[in-house]
Design a protein around this motif. Sequence first.
Motif, PDB file in Angstrom:
ATOM      1  N   ALA A 297       0.837  -1.193   0.000  1.00  0.00           N
ATOM      2  CA  ALA A 297       0.000   0.000   0.000  1.00  0.00           C
ATOM      3  C   ALA A 297       0.876   1.248   0.000  1.00  0.00           C
ATOM      4  O   ALA A 297       1.932   1.292   0.644  1.00  0.00           O
ATOM      5  CB  ALA A 297      -0.925  -0.005   1.208  1.00  0.00           C
ATOM      6  N   LEU A 298       0.427   2.282  -0.721  1.00  0.00           N
ATOM      7  CA  LEU A 298       1.219   3.502  -0.829  1.00  0.00           C
ATOM      8  C   LEU A 298       1.423   4.155   0.527  1.00  0.00           C
ATOM      9  O   LEU A 298       2.526   4.618   0.843  1.00  0.00           O
ATOM     10  CB  LEU A 298       0.538   4.475  -1.793  1.00  0.00           C
ATOM     11  CG  LEU A 298       1.294   5.769  -2.088  1.00  0.00           C
ATOM     12  CD1 LEU A 298       2.657   5.471  -2.698  1.00  0.00           C
ATOM     13  CD2 LEU A 298       0.471   6.660  -3.013  1.00  0.00           C
ATOM     14  N   ASP A 299       0.379   4.191   1.346  1.00  0.00           N
ATOM     15  CA  ASP A 299       0.511   4.803   2.680  1.00  0.00           C
ATOM     16  C   ASP A 299       1.544   4.063   3.517  1.00  0.00           C
ATOM     17  O   ASP A 299       2.300   4.685   4.280  1.00  0.00           O
ATOM     18  CB  ASP A 299      -0.842   4.810   3.391  1.00  0.00           C
ATOM     19  CG  ASP A 299      -1.796   5.841   2.799  1.00  0.00           C
ATOM     20  OD1 ASP A 299      -1.341   6.718   2.040  1.00  0.00           O
ATOM     21  OD2 ASP A 299      -3.007   5.766   3.102  1.00  0.00           O
ATOM     22  N   ASP A 300       1.571   2.743   3.401  1.00  0.00           N
ATOM     23  CA  ASP A 300       2.555   1.957   4.150  1.00  0.00           C
ATOM     24  C   ASP A 300       3.974   2.285   3.690  1.00  0.00           C
ATOM     25  O   ASP A 300       4.899   2.377   4.516  1.00  0.00           O
ATOM     26  CB  ASP A 300       2.294   0.456   3.958  1.00  0.00           C
ATOM     27  CG  ASP A 300       1.022  -0.007   4.652  1.00  0.00           C
ATOM     28  OD1 ASP A 300       0.533   0.722   5.542  1.00  0.00           O
ATOM     29  OD2 ASP A 300       0.513  -1.080   4.292  1.00  0.00           O
TER      30      ASP A 300
ATOM     31  N   HIS B 236       4.970   5.132   2.358  1.00  0.00           N
ATOM     32  CA  HIS B 236       5.288   6.474   2.850  1.00  0.00           C
ATOM     33  C   HIS B 236       5.707   6.429   4.322  1.00  0.00           C
ATOM     34  O   HIS B 236       6.686   7.078   4.724  1.00  0.00           O
ATOM     35  CB  HIS B 236       4.083   7.399   2.689  1.00  0.00           C
ATOM     36  CG  HIS B 236       3.836   7.806   1.272  1.00  0.00           C
ATOM     37  ND1 HIS B 236       2.823   8.662   0.906  1.00  0.00           N
ATOM     38  CD2 HIS B 236       4.480   7.494   0.121  1.00  0.00           C
ATOM     39  CE1 HIS B 236       2.851   8.850  -0.398  1.00  0.00           C
ATOM     40  NE2 HIS B 236       3.836   8.149  -0.893  1.00  0.00           N
ATOM     41  N   THR B 237       4.987   5.668   5.122  1.00  0.00           N
ATOM     42  CA  THR B 237       5.323   5.535   6.540  1.00  0.00           C
ATOM     43  C   THR B 237       6.689   4.887   6.708  1.00  0.00           C
ATOM     44  O   THR B 237       7.492   5.310   7.557  1.00  0.00           O
ATOM     45  CB  THR B 237       4.252   4.699   7.258  1.00  0.00           C
ATOM     46  OG1 THR B 237       2.983   5.344   7.139  1.00  0.00           O
ATOM     47  CG2 THR B 237       4.589   4.533   8.738  1.00  0.00           C
TER      48      THR B 237
ATOM     49  N   LYS C 106       9.488   7.391   5.991  1.00  0.00           N
ATOM     50  CA  LYS C 106       9.643   8.327   7.100  1.00  0.00           C
ATOM     51  C   LYS C 106      10.384   7.703   8.276  1.00  0.00           C
ATOM     52  O   LYS C 106      10.991   8.420   9.085  1.00  0.00           O
ATOM     53  CB  LYS C 106       8.270   8.821   7.567  1.00  0.00           C
ATOM     54  CG  LYS C 106       7.549   9.720   6.578  1.00  0.00           C
ATOM     55  CD  LYS C 106       6.174  10.109   7.110  1.00  0.00           C
ATOM     56  CE  LYS C 106       5.406  10.962   6.140  1.00  0.00           C
ATOM     57  NZ  LYS C 106       4.047  11.301   6.645  1.00  0.00           N
TER      58      LYS C 106
ATOM     59  N   ARG D 134       9.438   3.225  -6.935  1.00  0.00           N
ATOM     60  CA  ARG D 134       8.928   1.959  -6.382  1.00  0.00           C
ATOM     61  C   ARG D 134       9.103   0.813  -7.380  1.00  0.00           C
ATOM     62  O   ARG D 134       9.604  -0.249  -7.042  1.00  0.00           O
ATOM     63  CB  ARG D 134       7.457   2.109  -6.003  1.00  0.00           C
ATOM     64  CG  ARG D 134       7.196   3.157  -4.916  1.00  0.00           C
ATOM     65  CD  ARG D 134       5.712   3.326  -4.661  1.00  0.00           C
ATOM     66  NE  ARG D 134       5.128   2.161  -4.011  1.00  0.00           N
ATOM     67  CZ  ARG D 134       3.822   1.906  -3.974  1.00  0.00           C
ATOM     68  NH1 ARG D 134       2.967   2.726  -4.571  1.00  0.00           N
ATOM     69  NH2 ARG D 134       3.365   0.843  -3.349  1.00  0.00           N
TER      70      ARG D 134
ATOM     71  N   GLU E 245       2.468   8.169  -7.698  1.00  0.00           N
ATOM     72  CA  GLU E 245       2.437   6.959  -6.867  1.00  0.00           C
ATOM     73  C   GLU E 245       3.741   6.185  -6.951  1.00  0.00           C
ATOM     74  O   GLU E 245       4.220   5.633  -5.963  1.00  0.00           O
ATOM     75  CB  GLU E 245       1.270   6.067  -7.291  1.00  0.00           C
ATOM     76  CG  GLU E 245      -0.097   6.610  -6.901  1.00  0.00           C
ATOM     77  CD  GLU E 245      -1.136   5.509  -6.789  1.00  0.00           C
ATOM     78  OE1 GLU E 245      -0.775   4.319  -6.866  1.00  0.00           O
ATOM     79  OE2 GLU E 245      -2.314   5.858  -6.613  1.00  0.00           O
TER      80      GLU E 245
ATOM     81  N   PRO F  10       7.417   8.683  -5.064  1.00  0.00           N
ATOM     82  CA  PRO F  10       6.964   9.547  -3.957  1.00  0.00           C
ATOM     83  C   PRO F  10       7.958  10.657  -3.656  1.00  0.00           C
ATOM     84  O   PRO F  10       9.121  10.618  -4.072  1.00  0.00           O
ATOM     85  CB  PRO F  10       6.827   8.578  -2.783  1.00  0.00           C
ATOM     86  CG  PRO F  10       7.714   7.431  -3.122  1.00  0.00           C
ATOM     87  CD  PRO F  10       7.686   7.312  -4.616  1.00  0.00           C
TER      88      PRO F  10
ATOM     89  N   LEU G 155       9.926  12.750   2.065  1.00  0.00           N
ATOM     90  CA  LEU G 155       9.517  11.734   3.027  1.00  0.00           C
ATOM     91  C   LEU G 155      10.741  11.070   3.650  1.00  0.00           C
ATOM     92  O   LEU G 155      10.707  10.631   4.800  1.00  0.00           O
ATOM     93  CB  LEU G 155       8.654  10.664   2.338  1.00  0.00           C
ATOM     94  CG  LEU G 155       7.283  11.116   1.843  1.00  0.00           C
ATOM     95  CD1 LEU G 155       6.686  10.080   0.911  1.00  0.00           C
ATOM     96  CD2 LEU G 155       6.349  11.375   3.021  1.00  0.00           C
TER      97      LEU G 155
END
Length: 227
Positions: free
Chosen positions: A2-5, A7-8, A11, A193, A216, A219, A223
Amino acid sequence: MALDDFHTFLKSLQPQSLLPSHISKYDYVPLDLSVDNQALKSVDVGSVNELQDYVWNVIRNQNAKVAYGGYLERRGIYQRSDYFNQDDPDKERNIHLGLDLWIEAHTPVYAPLEGTLHSYDNNTNFGDYGPCMILKHQFEDFEFYTLYGHLSIESLEGKQVGEKIEKGQQIATLGTAKVNGAYPPHLHFQIIRDIQNYKGDYPGVSNLIELDFYKENCPDPQLLFNL
């Protein structure tokens, strides 16, 4: 993934600086090279010398050492090259997908993370990367790539695909305008990615039609670095 994962995950990493360690975050100044920057209206951004004078003045006026920025910035600089232009305005590639660090030629470049050398090439189209290097990174379930463009030709000498790259290892130096695609000296850094089938190259500028995909797949490098 997942993209949010992802990004996290970015970070959470603690990368080595791309530039020499004596340059602190306080030595960086943001640089706007977008078509919306009114200060650029009097600058011929297609001229290496005029653009370089503008960039160096921004750095000097802020008592800085490095100018940075550019992610998703719509720029006029690419209009000088047929490599980016299309008859259809929506297909014109002018939206920047990486982080640029503007500093003198021959400045050392360091690997922010451990990895392996995926590929390298000298991309000699007018306005292209010139010498470019791509590293592959694998951390548990996360696999991704980082791209380093506008390097010196010497940076590619003696390199071997698949060789181990340590975090903090010097991997390159920055090239001059004669070899880097005809730009003032700077590093183009990009997170990717899915490298697809590219080797030694990957699009660093998008058009409007493909922008959602590239946002996507590539990114924001902030970050990772949070400048």
